[in-house]
Design an enzyme around this catalytic site. Structure first.
Site, PDB file in Angstrom:
ATOM      1  N   GLY A  61     -11.302  -1.323   0.740  1.00  0.00           N
ATOM      2  CA  GLY A  61     -10.247  -0.932  -0.204  1.00  0.00           C
ATOM      3  C   GLY A  61     -10.569   0.397  -0.868  1.00  0.00           C
ATOM      4  O   GLY A  61     -10.688   1.427  -0.217  1.00  0.00           O
ATOM      5  N   ILE A  95     -13.346   1.363  -2.264  1.00  0.00           N
ATOM      6  CA  ILE A  95     -14.759   1.803  -2.237  1.00  0.00           C
ATOM      7  C   ILE A  95     -14.921   2.901  -1.178  1.00  0.00           C
ATOM      8  O   ILE A  95     -14.512   2.707  -0.035  1.00  0.00           O
ATOM      9  CB  ILE A  95     -15.712   0.658  -1.838  1.00  0.00           C
ATOM     10  CG1 ILE A  95     -15.508  -0.572  -2.695  1.00  0.00           C
ATOM     11  CG2 ILE A  95     -17.161   1.104  -1.883  1.00  0.00           C
ATOM     12  CD1 ILE A  95     -16.373  -1.748  -2.254  1.00  0.00           C
ATOM     13  N   VAL A 139       0.831  -1.210   0.000  1.00  0.00           N
ATOM     14  CA  VAL A 139       0.000   0.000   0.000  1.00  0.00           C
ATOM     15  C   VAL A 139       0.865   1.259   0.000  1.00  0.00           C
ATOM     16  O   VAL A 139       0.579   2.229  -0.715  1.00  0.00           O
ATOM     17  CB  VAL A 139      -0.996   0.004   1.201  1.00  0.00           C
ATOM     18  CG1 VAL A 139      -1.885   1.239   1.159  1.00  0.00           C
ATOM     19  CG2 VAL A 139      -1.854  -1.260   1.192  1.00  0.00           C
ATOM     20  N   ASP A 197      -9.879 -10.230   9.544  1.00  0.00           N
ATOM     21  CA  ASP A 197      -9.807  -8.996   8.751  1.00  0.00           C
ATOM     22  C   ASP A 197     -11.214  -8.422   8.515  1.00  0.00           C
ATOM     23  O   ASP A 197     -11.454  -7.229   8.734  1.00  0.00           O
ATOM     24  CB  ASP A 197      -9.114  -9.290   7.411  1.00  0.00           C
ATOM     25  CG  ASP A 197      -9.044  -8.070   6.527  1.00  0.00           C
ATOM     26  OD1 ASP A 197      -8.219  -7.192   6.794  1.00  0.00           O
ATOM     27  OD2 ASP A 197      -9.846  -7.983   5.571  1.00  0.00           O
ATOM     28  N   LYS A 224      -6.675  -1.268   9.239  1.00  0.00           N
ATOM     29  CA  LYS A 224      -7.962  -1.604   9.870  1.00  0.00           C
ATOM     30  C   LYS A 224      -7.811  -2.195  11.266  1.00  0.00           C
ATOM     31  O   LYS A 224      -8.674  -2.017  12.123  1.00  0.00           O
ATOM     32  CB  LYS A 224      -8.754  -2.554   8.978  1.00  0.00           C
ATOM     33  CG  LYS A 224      -8.000  -3.767   8.493  1.00  0.00           C
ATOM     34  CD  LYS A 224      -7.718  -3.689   7.018  1.00  0.00           C
ATOM     35  CE  LYS A 224      -6.586  -4.637   6.667  1.00  0.00           C
ATOM     36  NZ  LYS A 224      -6.537  -5.052   5.324  1.00  0.00           N
ATOM     37  N   GLY A 272      -5.871  -4.576  -2.872  1.00  0.00           N
ATOM     38  CA  GLY A 272      -4.919  -4.345  -3.963  1.00  0.00           C
ATOM     39  C   GLY A 272      -4.269  -2.991  -3.805  1.00  0.00           C
ATOM     40  O   GLY A 272      -4.839  -2.071  -3.217  1.00  0.00           O
ATOM     41  N   GLU A 284      -3.463 -10.534   3.523  1.00  0.00           N
ATOM     42  CA  GLU A 284      -2.701  -9.968   4.629  1.00  0.00           C
ATOM     43  C   GLU A 284      -1.346 -10.680   4.707  1.00  0.00           C
ATOM     44  O   GLU A 284      -1.190 -11.793   4.208  1.00  0.00           O
ATOM     45  CB  GLU A 284      -3.458 -10.196   5.942  1.00  0.00           C
ATOM     46  CG  GLU A 284      -4.781  -9.469   6.017  1.00  0.00           C
ATOM     47  CD  GLU A 284      -4.632  -7.982   5.803  1.00  0.00           C
ATOM     48  OE1 GLU A 284      -3.987  -7.320   6.619  1.00  0.00           O
ATOM     49  OE2 GLU A 284      -5.165  -7.472   4.797  1.00  0.00           O
ATOM     50  N   GLU A 322     -10.400   5.982   5.344  1.00  0.00           N
ATOM     51  CA  GLU A 322     -11.237   5.487   4.235  1.00  0.00           C
ATOM     52  C   GLU A 322     -10.747   4.140   3.696  1.00  0.00           C
ATOM     53  O   GLU A 322     -11.540   3.254   3.378  1.00  0.00           O
ATOM     54  CB  GLU A 322     -11.240   6.530   3.102  1.00  0.00           C
ATOM     55  CG  GLU A 322     -12.098   6.164   1.925  1.00  0.00           C
ATOM     56  CD  GLU A 322     -13.568   6.001   2.298  1.00  0.00           C
ATOM     57  OE1 GLU A 322     -14.212   7.002   2.580  1.00  0.00           O
ATOM     58  OE2 GLU A 322     -14.054   4.855   2.332  1.00  0.00           O
ATOM     59  N   LYS A 370     -13.088  -4.830   9.922  1.00  0.00           N
ATOM     60  CA  LYS A 370     -13.793  -3.874   9.062  1.00  0.00           C
ATOM     61  C   LYS A 370     -15.238  -3.707   9.522  1.00  0.00           C
ATOM     62  O   LYS A 370     -15.785  -2.595   9.519  1.00  0.00           O
ATOM     63  CB  LYS A 370     -13.729  -4.348   7.611  1.00  0.00           C
ATOM     64  CG  LYS A 370     -12.309  -4.293   7.056  1.00  0.00           C
ATOM     65  CD  LYS A 370     -12.163  -5.111   5.792  1.00  0.00           C
ATOM     66  CE  LYS A 370     -10.769  -4.996   5.188  1.00  0.00           C
ATOM     67  NZ  LYS A 370     -10.527  -5.979   4.134  1.00  0.00           N
TER      68      LYS A 370
HETATM   69  N1  HSE Z   1      -6.502  -8.699   2.924  1.00  0.00           N
HETATM   70  C1  HSE Z   1      -7.484  -7.699   2.717  1.00  0.00           C
HETATM   71  C2  HSE Z   1      -8.560  -8.253   1.796  1.00  0.00           C
HETATM   72  C3  HSE Z   1      -6.840  -6.468   2.127  1.00  0.00           C
HETATM   73  O1  HSE Z   1      -8.309  -9.283   1.160  1.00  0.00           O
HETATM   74  O2  HSE Z   1      -9.637  -7.695   1.722  1.00  0.00           O
HETATM   75  C4  HSE Z   1      -7.729  -5.271   2.043  1.00  0.00           C
HETATM   76  O3  HSE Z   1      -8.137  -4.816   3.309  1.00  0.00           O
END
Ligand code: HSE
Length: 406
Positions: free
Chosen positions: A133, A135, A16, A200, A104, A302, A189, A128, A204
């Protein structure tokens, strides 16, 4: 453009971080015009050296260099993890430097506290990129839908697991191969257990549920099930039942004000919009009390999509110098409802030899049976989860797997 340049520091030069530098460079004119001043990367903090990299001269190893430089007003924390990221973020915000992040884990754990710290120091903590990602779901919930009482969010918020399940279902790729592809594409990740075990998506959902209610929804109070138990056979039965298996998050506010929050693979009827969200794409259906449903769709993981969301936050910070953009998330804990009390249908895969016992345990269900197989599928009627689980456990090894149905 004014004389003041907006100098930023990028913390972490991984997938990133390198994306943030690339987005700011490639979209330099757009970003600077919209920020009102020229935006440029002054430092990149990383433990490693990057000999030959075009931004080699910006690499620093000491966070103090960034803190001591008054020209740097915005930091992009894209290191991930809690440890140093948390300390660096607190130091930056305490000094009035805004922080934009894709982290996150940190936002889910300390978001409310860091927002309060930003507000006390007249700067911003923006995240954001931490959900969905590329969006713009955080900005939508915080700002575009601010007049709504948001009643529910239902979505696919992990690109890696959606990619894996899509590849397994549509291309017959096996689980390990699909995961390897997701890693190679930079979706997963660092430790992909966080993707496949649901942590993950849980982080979120904690962020979205907290923003929905304005109160803190901790990750440890969210029910989480990963995708590791979803088999090829389950995917095959889903197809026969005209459904897709999707890694979902569900968050809703109940009538008593409590929040229902869960992460689990679900069977989703093919005519539901989330059933068509495939590969690395994320989709979030937000239900507001005035708006009804609104669907957000896009690349959920991504390098460049995520980096674009971080860069958008940089522009927002640049547009609000000395001012905190309001974000409604306080530190008081939300009341969380028990998933066992909710009602839904379930899909059970069981041994054909024990069909009678299974049908007796779940009367009124719809059976999917094929002569050539030693198992069969049963779609239950709507039932309370606690009752379903009792019936399911009571069947012992007659049952092979079960999935919730949306
Ligand atoms: N590993 C996370 C996913 C990356 O696949 O959504 C984006 O937060």
């Amino acid at each position: 453009m004014g004389a003041e340049m907006i100098k930023i520091a990028v913390l972490g030069y991984g997938v990133v971080g390198s994306g943030v530098v690339e987005v700011i460079e490639r979209n330099h004119a757009e970003i600077s015009r919209k920020a009102g001043d020229e935006v440029s990367v002054k430092y990149i903090l990383d433990l490693r050296d990057f000999p030959g990299d075009p931004h080699e001269d910006k690499i620093v190893h000491d966070f103090d260099r960034i803190m001591e430089d008054d020209e740097v007003s915005v930091l992009c924390e894209v290191m991930g993890g809690v440890g140093p990221a948390y300390q660096y973020t607190k130091r930056a915000l305490s000094a009035g430097k805004s922080v934009c992040t894709s982290n996150k884990e940190l936002v889910a754990m300390h978001g409310a506290e860091l927002l309060a710290l930003a507000s006390a120091n007249h700067c911003n903590y923006m995240f954001e990129a931490s959900v969905g990602g590329g969006i713009p779901i955080i900005r939508a919930v915080n700002s575009a839908l601010t007049a709504e009482r948001i009643q529910a969010v239902t979505g696919i918020l992990n690109g890696t697991t959606n990619y894996i399940l899509t590849k397994m279902a549509k291309e017959g790729v096996d689980y390990c191969e699909a995961l390897k592809q997701a890693q190679a594409l930079g979706y997963a990740e660092r430790n992909p257990a966080a993707d496949v075990e649901g942590a993950d998506a849980c982080r979120k959902l904690a962020i979205l549920a907290s923003l929905m209610t304005g109160r803190n929804v901790s990750t440890d109070r969210i029910y989480v099930e990963g995708i590791t138990k979803v088999s090829r056979e389950d995917l095959e039965y889903a197809r026969i039942a005209e459904m897709a298996v999707k890694p979902l998050v569900l968050g809703s506010v109940r009538e008593d004000g409590s929040v229902l929050a869960m992460v689990a693979p679900f069977m989703v009827p093919l005519d539901h919009p989330l059933a068509r969200v495939d590969d690395v794409f994320n989709g979030v259906l937000v239900t507001g009390n005035m708006l009804g449903d609104a669907m957000f769709y896009g690349r959920g993981a991504g390098k460049l999509p995520t980096a674009s969301a971080v860069a958008a936050d940089v522009v927002d910070c640049a547009k609000h110098p000395g001012k905190t953009v309001w974000c409604f998330w306080n530190q008081e804990e939300a009341q969380v409802a028990d998933v066992a009390d909710t009602q839904r249908r379930f899909f059970v895969r069981a041994r054909a030899a024990q069909r009678e016992a299974v049908e007796k345990a779940f009367p009124g269900g719809q059976v999917f049976f094929r002569e050539d197989r030693e198992d069969f599928g049963l779609l239950t009627r709507t039932m309370v989860e606690r009752e379903f689980e009792a019936g399911y456990k009571g069947l012992g090894d007659a049952v092979l797997s079960r999935l919730r149905v949306l």
